[in-house]
Motif scaffolding. Sequence first.
Motif, PDB file in Angstrom:
ATOM      1  N   THR A 184       0.867  -1.171   0.000  1.00  0.00           N
ATOM      2  CA  THR A 184       0.000   0.000   0.000  1.00  0.00           C
ATOM      3  C   THR A 184       0.906   1.224   0.000  1.00  0.00           C
ATOM      4  OG1 THR A 184      -1.951   1.007   1.029  1.00  0.00           O
ATOM      5  CG2 THR A 184      -0.220   0.196   2.518  1.00  0.00           C
ATOM      6  N   PHE A 185       0.319   2.402  -0.160  1.00  0.00           N
ATOM      7  CA  PHE A 185       1.106   3.613  -0.369  1.00  0.00           C
ATOM      8  C   PHE A 185       0.556   4.752   0.483  1.00  0.00           C
ATOM      9  CE2 PHE A 185       0.779   0.988  -4.121  1.00  0.00           C
ATOM     10  CZ  PHE A 185       2.097   0.790  -4.493  1.00  0.00           C
ATOM     11  N   VAL A 186       1.463   5.564   1.007  1.00  0.00           N
ATOM     12  CA  VAL A 186       1.087   6.705   1.843  1.00  0.00           C
ATOM     13  C   VAL A 186       1.925   7.905   1.410  1.00  0.00           C
ATOM     14  CG1 VAL A 186       1.115   7.658   4.179  1.00  0.00           C
ATOM     15  CG2 VAL A 186       0.422   5.276   3.817  1.00  0.00           C
ATOM     16  N   THR A 187       1.283   9.061   1.279  1.00  0.00           N
ATOM     17  CA  THR A 187       1.998  10.287   0.913  1.00  0.00           C
ATOM     18  C   THR A 187       1.806  11.348   1.978  1.00  0.00           C
ATOM     19  OG1 THR A 187       1.884   9.901  -1.485  1.00  0.00           O
ATOM     20  CG2 THR A 187       2.145  12.179  -0.753  1.00  0.00           C
ATOM     21  N   ALA A 188       2.928  11.927   2.419  1.00  0.00           N
ATOM     22  CA  ALA A 188       2.905  13.073   3.330  1.00  0.00           C
ATOM     23  C   ALA A 188       3.309  14.303   2.526  1.00  0.00           C
ATOM     24  CB  ALA A 188       3.874  12.846   4.490  1.00  0.00           C
ATOM     25  N   GLY A 189       2.378  15.217   2.335  1.00  0.00           N
ATOM     26  CA  GLY A 189       2.663  16.400   1.523  1.00  0.00           C
ATOM     27  C   GLY A 189       2.505  16.103   0.040  1.00  0.00           C
ATOM     28  N   LYS A 190       3.490  16.466  -0.763  1.00  0.00           N
ATOM     29  CA  LYS A 190       3.428  16.311  -2.211  1.00  0.00           C
ATOM     30  C   LYS A 190       3.871  14.915  -2.635  1.00  0.00           C
ATOM     31  CE  LYS A 190       4.916  18.586  -6.502  1.00  0.00           C
ATOM     32  NZ  LYS A 190       5.756  19.680  -7.071  1.00  0.00           N
ATOM     33  N   THR A 191       3.163  14.336  -3.611  1.00  0.00           N
ATOM     34  CA  THR A 191       3.523  13.008  -4.113  1.00  0.00           C
ATOM     35  C   THR A 191       4.839  13.048  -4.887  1.00  0.00           C
ATOM     36  OG1 THR A 191       2.263  13.333  -6.158  1.00  0.00           O
ATOM     37  CG2 THR A 191       1.106  12.298  -4.315  1.00  0.00           C
ATOM     38  N   ASP A 192       5.563  11.922  -4.858  1.00  0.00           N
ATOM     39  CA  ASP A 192       6.720  11.742  -5.721  1.00  0.00           C
ATOM     40  C   ASP A 192       6.815  10.256  -6.063  1.00  0.00           C
ATOM     41  OD1 ASP A 192       7.771  10.521  -3.462  1.00  0.00           O
ATOM     42  OD2 ASP A 192       9.066  12.184  -2.942  1.00  0.00           O
ATOM     43  N   GLU A 193       7.846   9.852  -6.801  1.00  0.00           N
ATOM     44  CA  GLU A 193       7.874   8.496  -7.341  1.00  0.00           C
ATOM     45  C   GLU A 193       9.119   7.692  -6.999  1.00  0.00           C
ATOM     46  OE1 GLU A 193       7.180   8.768 -11.519  1.00  0.00           O
ATOM     47  OE2 GLU A 193       5.168   9.618 -11.304  1.00  0.00           O
ATOM     48  N   THR A 194      10.026   8.236  -6.204  1.00  0.00           N
ATOM     49  CA  THR A 194      11.274   7.522  -5.916  1.00  0.00           C
ATOM     50  C   THR A 194      11.019   6.158  -5.269  1.00  0.00           C
ATOM     51  OG1 THR A 194      12.454   9.606  -5.643  1.00  0.00           O
ATOM     52  CG2 THR A 194      13.481   7.648  -4.699  1.00  0.00           C
ATOM     53  N   ALA A 195      10.088   6.114  -4.318  1.00  0.00           N
ATOM     54  CA  ALA A 195       9.805   4.868  -3.601  1.00  0.00           C
ATOM     55  C   ALA A 195       9.050   3.852  -4.455  1.00  0.00           C
ATOM     56  CB  ALA A 195       9.012   5.160  -2.333  1.00  0.00           C
ATOM     57  N   LEU A 196       8.565   4.266  -5.615  1.00  0.00           N
ATOM     58  CA  LEU A 196       7.733   3.394  -6.448  1.00  0.00           C
ATOM     59  C   LEU A 196       8.554   2.588  -7.454  1.00  0.00           C
ATOM     60  CD1 LEU A 196       4.798   5.866  -7.232  1.00  0.00           C
ATOM     61  CD2 LEU A 196       5.136   4.400  -5.232  1.00  0.00           C
ATOM     62  N   LYS A 197       9.865   2.712  -7.427  1.00  0.00           N
ATOM     63  CA  LYS A 197      10.713   2.005  -8.388  1.00  0.00           C
ATOM     64  C   LYS A 197      10.570   0.493  -8.233  1.00  0.00           C
ATOM     65  CE  LYS A 197      15.532   1.599  -9.908  1.00  0.00           C
ATOM     66  NZ  LYS A 197      16.931   2.039  -9.652  1.00  0.00           N
TER      67      LYS A 197
END
Length: 267
Positions: free
Chosen positions: A147-160
């Motif tokens: 599952t995924f959690v974002t604090a503030g603005k989304t980004d994609e580094t952790a999605l690699k």
Amino acid sequence: MKRLVYAAAAFAFLIPAAADAHRAWLRPSATVLSTKDTFVTVDAAVSNDLFYFEFRPLPLDGLEITAPDGSTIAPENANSGKLRSTFDIPLKTPGTYRIALVDDRLMAQYTDNGEKKRWRGKVENLKEIPASASDVVVIQSQRRMETFVTAGKTDETALKPAGKGLEMQPITHPNDLVANDEASFRLLLDGKPAADMKIEIVPGGVRYRNQPGDFSVTTDKDGVFKVKWPEAGLYWMEASVTDDKPSVKEASKRRSTYAATLEVLPE
């Protein structure tokens, strides 16, 4: 091991009987937060009704939490009770966090002294099967649940992607899902597009509906699949594949499974 038996029936025998009746899932207390320096709590369980605790806790072995900068962080207050496991994640860095339970092990059945037996464990422990065993079937079982959690603005580094087993590569960010909008994702198998694969999607709150409301989509030749979310809420999705491409030489087949919990927000 006297001989290996590569039989589909034997493989089916190794799949737990509860697999069809129960679903394993992660449920974060929130998926989108406006600021960092806070926490989310994640529940992990196996149940008949999605996101309710009525069967057993999900073991936390293989828990991987990837921070927005790509580093791995440790959970806090991890605990397993009678019906669920829980853990807290400190959100100290702004951005998107990936929370995953990753499992890669072997399952086997064999005959020893005329008695049929089962074994489950890591490849380094395969020696636990007696040398006198016959009719040995070894299957590699890979599973990724996240599952995924974002604090503030989304980004994609952790999605690699890790490039191992079944994975989802988001095209639409998993924390930017909105009811009645269409989202796109790519399903990968060992880092390559997984074509013509079925993905089951089930909305939460099943116990409050007469119909489960589940539906499915299929990946195209590039592994891409699209989902139009019928309403806001938590959703669970799963895909699985069985093939003869295990990464462990002792195994004859592989079963790879991917599951995710996603939150869809109102329009």
